[in-house]
Design a protein around this motif. Sequence first.
Motif, short mmCIF file in Angstrom:
data_model
loop_
_atom_site.label_atom_id
_atom_site.label_comp_id
_atom_site.label_asym_id
_atom_site.label_seq_id
_atom_site.Cartn_x
_atom_site.Cartn_y
_atom_site.Cartn_z
N GLU A 1 1.94 6.73 -6.78
CA GLU A 1 0.82 7.55 -7.28
C GLU A 1 0.93 9.02 -6.86
O GLU A 1 0.63 9.91 -7.64
CB GLU A 1 -0.51 6.97 -6.79
CG GLU A 1 -0.84 5.64 -7.41
CD GLU A 1 -2.02 4.94 -6.75
OE1 GLU A 1 -2.70 5.56 -5.89
OE2 GLU A 1 -2.26 3.77 -7.09
N GLN B 1 0.83 -1.21 0.00
CA GLN B 1 0.00 0.00 0.00
C GLN B 1 0.87 1.26 0.00
O GLN B 1 0.59 2.22 -0.72
CB GLN B 1 -0.92 0.03 1.22
CG GLN B 1 -2.13 -0.84 1.09
CD GLN B 1 -3.01 -0.76 2.34
OE1 GLN B 1 -2.59 -0.35 3.41
NE2 GLN B 1 -4.25 -1.21 2.19
N ASP C 1 3.95 1.51 -1.08
CA ASP C 1 4.61 1.60 -2.38
C ASP C 1 3.67 2.21 -3.43
O ASP C 1 4.08 3.05 -4.24
CB ASP C 1 5.10 0.23 -2.85
CG ASP C 1 6.26 -0.30 -2.01
OD1 ASP C 1 6.91 0.50 -1.30
OD2 ASP C 1 6.51 -1.53 -2.06
N ARG C 2 2.40 1.80 -3.39
CA ARG C 2 1.41 2.37 -4.34
C ARG C 2 1.21 3.86 -4.06
O ARG C 2 1.15 4.66 -4.99
CB ARG C 2 0.08 1.63 -4.23
CG ARG C 2 0.04 0.34 -5.03
CD ARG C 2 -1.36 -0.23 -5.15
NE ARG C 2 -1.98 -0.54 -3.88
CZ ARG C 2 -1.76 -1.64 -3.17
NH1 ARG C 2 -0.92 -2.56 -3.60
NH2 ARG C 2 -2.39 -1.84 -2.03
N TYR C 3 1.10 4.21 -2.79
CA TYR C 3 0.93 5.63 -2.44
C TYR C 3 2.10 6.45 -2.98
O TYR C 3 1.91 7.49 -3.62
CB TYR C 3 0.80 5.81 -0.92
CG TYR C 3 1.15 7.21 -0.47
CD1 TYR C 3 0.32 8.29 -0.77
CD2 TYR C 3 2.33 7.46 0.22
CE1 TYR C 3 0.66 9.58 -0.39
CE2 TYR C 3 2.68 8.74 0.61
CZ TYR C 3 1.84 9.80 0.29
OH TYR C 3 2.18 11.07 0.66
#
Length: 175
Positions: free
Chosen positions: A158, A151, A153-155
């Motif tokens: 993005e 999560q 890493d995605r934040y």
Amino acid sequence: MDVAAVLELVARARPRDGLVLVGIGGHGGAGKTTLARAIPGAQIVSTDEFWHGSGFDIDRLRREVVEPLRSGEPARFASFDWKAQAPRGERVVEPRGVVVIEGVCALHRTLRDAYAVRVWVDAPRDVRLARGIARDGEEARSRWEDVWMPQEDRYVAEDDPIPSAHLVVDGSESS
């Protein structure tokens, strides 16, 4: 961790009506809280206090903390106790001195412009994981590896908070 460089940035920041707002972001276990606590006299607000079961309520953090402080008003908010996973009650943060907002998403794009100082704390994945397990217990390993770290890493991919930082510090040696 280069606390001296952070303290220098804070000292050089022009107080806005007696307030210097500092954002400290970084992955879980990188050393954000340790760095925040190293700033003498700082009032600290953690993004963890804005957890609502499925994520951090950044909009509430902005409305209840950032906006009032920038307007010279005390910030009053219902705090969540991350460790106990339960409501903690109301907290009040006064609009004076150094106020640090620290947490994984502290440098979120909707908050960045509010800070006089933005810092990203970095540490290798294995160091962060080891700290998370030490803090939360071995039973949390799967949650760290399969949920939290992906999560985060995605934040970062993005929202791209790292380039917004005035300073990136190595949190590898903090504990």
